[in-house]
Design an enzyme around this catalytic site. Structure first.
Site, PDB file in Angstrom:
ATOM      1  N   GLU A 102      -0.560 -12.291  10.767  1.00 12.35           N
ATOM      2  CA  GLU A 102      -2.157 -11.462  10.893  1.00 12.35           C
ATOM      3  C   GLU A 102      -3.033 -12.077  11.384  1.00 12.35           C
ATOM      4  O   GLU A 102      -3.795 -11.612  12.351  1.00 12.35           O
ATOM      5  CB  GLU A 102      -2.310 -10.924   9.414  1.00 12.35           C
ATOM      6  N   ASP A 122      -6.879 -15.147   1.914  1.00 11.81           N
ATOM      7  CA  ASP A 122      -6.076 -13.931   2.568  1.00 11.81           C
ATOM      8  C   ASP A 122      -5.308 -14.676   3.647  1.00 11.81           C
ATOM      9  O   ASP A 122      -5.889 -14.421   4.758  1.00 11.81           O
ATOM     10  CB  ASP A 122      -6.987 -12.863   2.885  1.00 11.81           C
ATOM     11  N   LYS A 151      -0.815 -15.100  -3.431  1.00  9.86           N
ATOM     12  CA  LYS A 151      -0.809 -15.491  -2.237  1.00  9.86           C
ATOM     13  C   LYS A 151      -0.992 -16.832  -2.274  1.00  9.86           C
ATOM     14  O   LYS A 151      -1.613 -17.614  -3.191  1.00  9.86           O
ATOM     15  CB  LYS A 151      -1.947 -14.816  -1.527  1.00  9.86           C
ATOM     16  N   ARG A 154       1.287  -8.231  -8.172  1.00  6.77           N
ATOM     17  CA  ARG A 154       0.463  -8.975  -7.358  1.00  6.77           C
ATOM     18  C   ARG A 154      -0.937  -9.565  -7.890  1.00  6.77           C
ATOM     19  O   ARG A 154      -1.578  -8.689  -8.575  1.00  6.77           O
ATOM     20  CB  ARG A 154       0.261  -8.207  -5.888  1.00  6.77           C
ATOM     21  N   LYS A 199       1.075  -3.313  -6.409  1.00  8.72           N
ATOM     22  CA  LYS A 199      -0.350  -3.745  -6.013  1.00  8.72           C
ATOM     23  C   LYS A 199      -1.394  -2.854  -6.378  1.00  8.72           C
ATOM     24  O   LYS A 199      -1.403  -1.771  -6.132  1.00  8.72           O
ATOM     25  CB  LYS A 199      -0.620  -3.690  -4.415  1.00  8.72           C
ATOM     26  N   ASN A 230       0.888  -1.035   0.106  1.00 11.89           N
ATOM     27  CA  ASN A 230      -0.040   0.101   0.093  1.00 11.89           C
ATOM     28  C   ASN A 230       0.977   1.211   0.070  1.00 11.89           C
ATOM     29  O   ASN A 230       1.032   1.718   1.038  1.00 11.89           O
ATOM     30  CB  ASN A 230      -1.086   0.055   1.132  1.00 11.89           C
ATOM     31  N   GLU A 272      -7.914  -3.607  -3.304  1.00 15.01           N
ATOM     32  CA  GLU A 272      -8.487  -2.973  -2.139  1.00 15.01           C
ATOM     33  C   GLU A 272      -8.226  -1.476  -2.082  1.00 15.01           C
ATOM     34  O   GLU A 272      -7.623  -0.787  -1.267  1.00 15.01           O
ATOM     35  CB  GLU A 272      -7.724  -3.187  -0.730  1.00 15.01           C
TER      36      GLU A 272
HETATM   37  O1  GCW Z   1      -4.522  -9.424   4.177  1.00 10.84           O
HETATM   38  C1  GCW Z   1      -4.661  -8.150   3.605  1.00 10.84           C
HETATM   39  C2  GCW Z   1      -4.253  -7.198   4.869  1.00 10.84           C
HETATM   40  C3  GCW Z   1      -3.909  -5.978   4.237  1.00 10.84           C
HETATM   41  C4  GCW Z   1      -2.851  -6.059   3.199  1.00 10.84           C
HETATM   42  C5  GCW Z   1      -3.655  -6.730   2.047  1.00 10.84           C
HETATM   43  C6  GCW Z   1      -2.656  -7.116   0.841  1.00 10.84           C
HETATM   44  C7  GCW Z   1      -1.123  -4.725   2.553  1.00 10.84           C
HETATM   45  O2  GCW Z   1      -5.136  -7.228   5.849  1.00 10.84           O
HETATM   46  O3  GCW Z   1      -3.156  -5.420   5.369  1.00 10.84           O
HETATM   47  O4  GCW Z   1      -2.511  -4.773   2.580  1.00 10.84           O
HETATM   48  O5  GCW Z   1      -3.981  -8.193   2.611  1.00 10.84           O
HETATM   49  O6  GCW Z   1      -2.099  -8.385   0.854  1.00 10.84           O
HETATM   50  O7  GCW Z   1      -2.538  -6.208  -0.096  1.00 10.84           O
END
Ligand code: GCW
Length: 708
Positions: free
Chosen positions: A402, A374, A369, A333, A296, A219, A300
């Site tokens: 996390e 997530d 990922k 990403r 990214k 971010n 989001e």
């Molecule tokens: O898992 C989510 C997280 C965000 C993160 C996002 C991502 C950096 O809660 O904090 O932002 O994924 O991977 O971009």
């Protein structure tokens, strides 16, 4: 001299008394006990060469051997004698030529350790084709001494090219999803001052083969690309370079607008392209070995090419073309999800990216990922791994926990990483494991790699807890070799971080190996996902309904109602199972074949559904939550018995954290079961009852947990 040896002998005797903050990580270099010493006898060191990397290799050897054997070997020129240690490349040490070493097998970054005869005497060689290979070899040698293992012949070369830490560190020193204090990158004092901690960070990374890092959050702020920040980043890059670590930057897609007031960030606009060309040239002028960009985009709320009706390939290719002449790459990403409640979030990445297969430049790699949702305690592997043979794909794991208890809960992630890497995607029939896809061997990708979202901060112990250090360690080791076993890595780490005493190593490694499953059991058993508390994700929140989007709400994922629980992702539901291939698809589609750990991920089943234990789903759910809590109590017992082997500081902190984990495991169990009971409408078996009514859990203040 005699006095020194006496002091050294004393140090060897007094086992775990020295207080340790954890700062030394797995590079503690404590004195080798008498029974192991003979095998490491080193009479002198022949390691000529004067590159910065060879210099740090020799420094590290000296530091390690001084710590472990009491003195560093002399380096002045001696006649050959037993116990010579020869270290170098064919260029730095021409004597290697005569030894007939299989250097070809090592590639650019591998190394070998070999027992040879040199000038008629027994000698040991640490050799590589490159200086960085030598440094990796030195760390492997020291690792073995630390583990008190014999110095048998060894050949090792990394299976992936990019082994990269992603720091989600903000420029103001905060760390997104960081649980180990503030950022180690102090932008305020850079470039004037580079803390010695940065060198220790580089040493730790090089010791496990990590060769890249992204210091700023995905971010991203445009500021990172300003001339002032490029100068700061250059100072970091200069400090990391001797350790073979290249710097990359996360970039904000709208940077041309924000920094230079361009009207657009459309990737096909000539002015935008010219802006990036100039920016990239500016970066390479300061940092000639700059690695490239991590992006990214359109995820989001981040800007991206889709804002201009262009696709991900349009965006990635534009900057890739500009980076290519400098040798840079783009890590793009794949973490995207559509803002459409009708589309299963788990389906989005394949929907958006699969049609672009074959359209990306060869210096673009998609960073995916491990799971489709997530970083959950457990998810099936992302179907994207099996869907894009013509595109380089790399793994993104989250090292920072996390969703797995953050700072305090003990969860060794080796088994999670291993489970994902060993998963068979059936991309080209059986044996198409995720490991073989991301190491590039399955589809002959131009780029292979693994990224890990770092768990590193300014805390004394770097990672917030001693056991969190193991997750940094295992990430590096598995990035080097994605087929390495989680247990082998846990054993290595434990022997170096604490002691090689088997009475300690065996129970602690067992505890580590089951720890992640324990977390799954008390948080999200049977394939439940994303039922953590809103936004900060600490503690349970299956009731969470905050937010403008359906897929930000917990009930979207668990779908509990009076008929049952779980997300139907089969053909009758979102058809996510249909994104998989071969036997994986067949298993996920059919409730009787789906592995039970993914049951509620793929199926909505009734509360009375009969699970493999013979229990109903409702009773099985309760049994798993119970088991999770009991297993944390078991971990507490295992740890309590380790007191004689561990210094007070690390022992006490771990014991306190396990007590917190136990209290919070009970919280998870009770809160989730109190919540689900309102739908199941079935009794709790065996006299069990959540301690408090549901409303109490729902109103829990942030960073608090129920009173015992
Ligand atoms: O898992 C989510 C997280 C965000 C993160 C996002 C991502 C950096 O809660 O904090 O932002 O994924 O991977 O971009």
């Amino acid at each position: 001299m005699r006095l020194l040896s006496f002091v050294f002998a004393l140090l060897c005797l007094g086992a775990p008394v020295r207080a340790e903050s954890g700062y030394d990580l797995w590079l503690r270099y404590t004195p080798v006990e008498a029974q192991y010493r003979a095998q490491y006898a080193t009479t002198w060191l022949l390691a000529p060469g004067d590159s910065p990397t060879l210099r740090v290799a020799v420094q590290e050897l000296n530091r390690g051997l001084a710590g472990m054997l009491g003195s560093a070997p002399p380096t002045e020129n001696r006649a050959a004698m037993d116990g010579t240690l020869l270290v170098g490349t064919p260029a730095s040490l021409p004597a290697l030529d005569r030894l007939n070493l299989p250097l070809k097998e090592l590639g650019a970054q591998g190394y070998l350790i070999r027992n040879v005869t040199y000038g008629g005497h027994k000698a040991l060689v640490i050799a590589a084709n490159s200086d960085i290979g030598v440094l990796y070899g030195v760390f492997a040698y020291l690792r073995r001494v630390q583990m008190r293992q014999p110095m048998t012949d060894l050949v090792s070369a990394p299976k992936t090219q990019l082994r990269i830490l992603n720091h989600w560190d903000n420029l103001d020193g905060t760390v997104e999803r960081g649980y180990a204090g503030q950022s180690i990158f102090n932008w305020h004092v850079l470039p004037g001052y580079v803390s010695p901690r940065i060198t220790d960070y580089a040493r730790a990374n090089a010791s496990i083969g990590i060769n890249g890092m992204v210091p700023n959050n995905v971010n991203a702020r445009a500021d990172s690309l300003s001339p002032e920040y490029i100068e700061k980043t250059k100072a970091l890059a200069d400090a990391l370079r001797p350790y073979g670590i290249r710097v990359y930057l996360s970039v904000r897609w709208s940077a041309p607008i924000e920094i230079s007031h361009l009207k657009t960030a459309d990737p096909l606009d000539p002015a935008v392209k010219a802006w990036w060309a100039a920016k990239i040239a500016e970066i390479y002028k300061s940092i000639p070995d700059f690695g490239g960009f991590l992006v990214k985009a359109n995820s989001e709320g981040q800007p991206g090419p889709q804002d201009y009706h262009r696709n991900h390939a349009d965006g990635a290719n534009m900057i890739a073309d500009l980076l290519r002449p400098h040798g840079g790459v783009v890590m793009w990403r794949a973490f995207v999800y559509a803002n459409d409640p009708k589309i299963d979030r788990a389906n989005t990445a394949v929907n958006e990216f699969a049609p672009l297969d074959g359209q990306f430049r060869d210096n673009v790699v998609l960073q995916i990922k491990n799971g489709p949702l997530d970083f959950q305690p457990r998810e099936p592997f992302s179907p994207l791994f099996a869907t894009m043979p013509k595109t380089s794909l790399m793994m993104e794991f989250q090292i920072t926990k996390e969703y797995l208890g953050q700072q305090t809960h003990l969860a060794y992630l080796g088994p999670l990483f291993e489970e994902v890497l060993k998963s068979d995607t059936y991309e080209h029939g059986p044996g198409s494991t995720v490991a073989k896809i991301i190491d590039g061997s399955m589809d002959h990708h131009a780029i292979s790699g693994m990224a890990g979202v770092a768990n590193i901060g300014n805390d004394a112990d770097w990672s917030g807890s001693v056991f969190n250090q193991a997750n940094w360690y295992v990430f590096g080791r598995m990035a080097w070799d994605p087929e390495m076993s989680a247990r082998a890595v846990a054993t290595e780490w434990t022997r170096q971080t604490f002691t090689a005493d088997p009475a300690f190593v065996a129970p602690v490694v067992d505890m580590m190996m089951s720890s992640r499953e324990t977390v799954v059991n008390y948080m999200t058993p049977l394939g439940l996902e994303l039922i953590m508390a809103h936004s900060h994700h600490m503690g349970p929140g299956p009731w969470d309904m905050i937010g403008p989007r359906e897929d930000w709400k917990a009930p979207y994922y668990h779908r509990a109602d009076e008929t049952g629980i779980g997300f139907d992702r089969t053909i009758t539901g979102s058809d996510n199972a249909g994104q998989y291939k071969g036997a994986a698809k067949a298993a996920f589609e059919d409730v009787t074949k789906t592995p039970e750990e993914y049951l509620l991920y793929f199926h909505h089943v009734s509360w009375d559904y009969k699970t493999r234990s013979g229990r109903t789903l409702w009773n099985e759910l309760i049994a798993r939550y119970q088991r999770g809590v009991e297993d944390v109590a078991g971990m507490q017992q295992v740890w309590a018995a380790q007191k004689p082997y561990v210094d007070v500081e690390r022992f006490d902190k771990t014991a306190s954290f396990l007590a917190i984990q136990h209290r919070e495991a009970i919280w998870w169990r009770d809160a989730c079961l109190a919540y689900f009971a309102q739908f199941s409408k079935r009794p709790f078996p065996g006299g069990y009852q959540p301690k408090y009514p549901l409303e109490y859990y729902e109103k829990m203040p942030m960073f608090a947990s129920p009173q015992p």
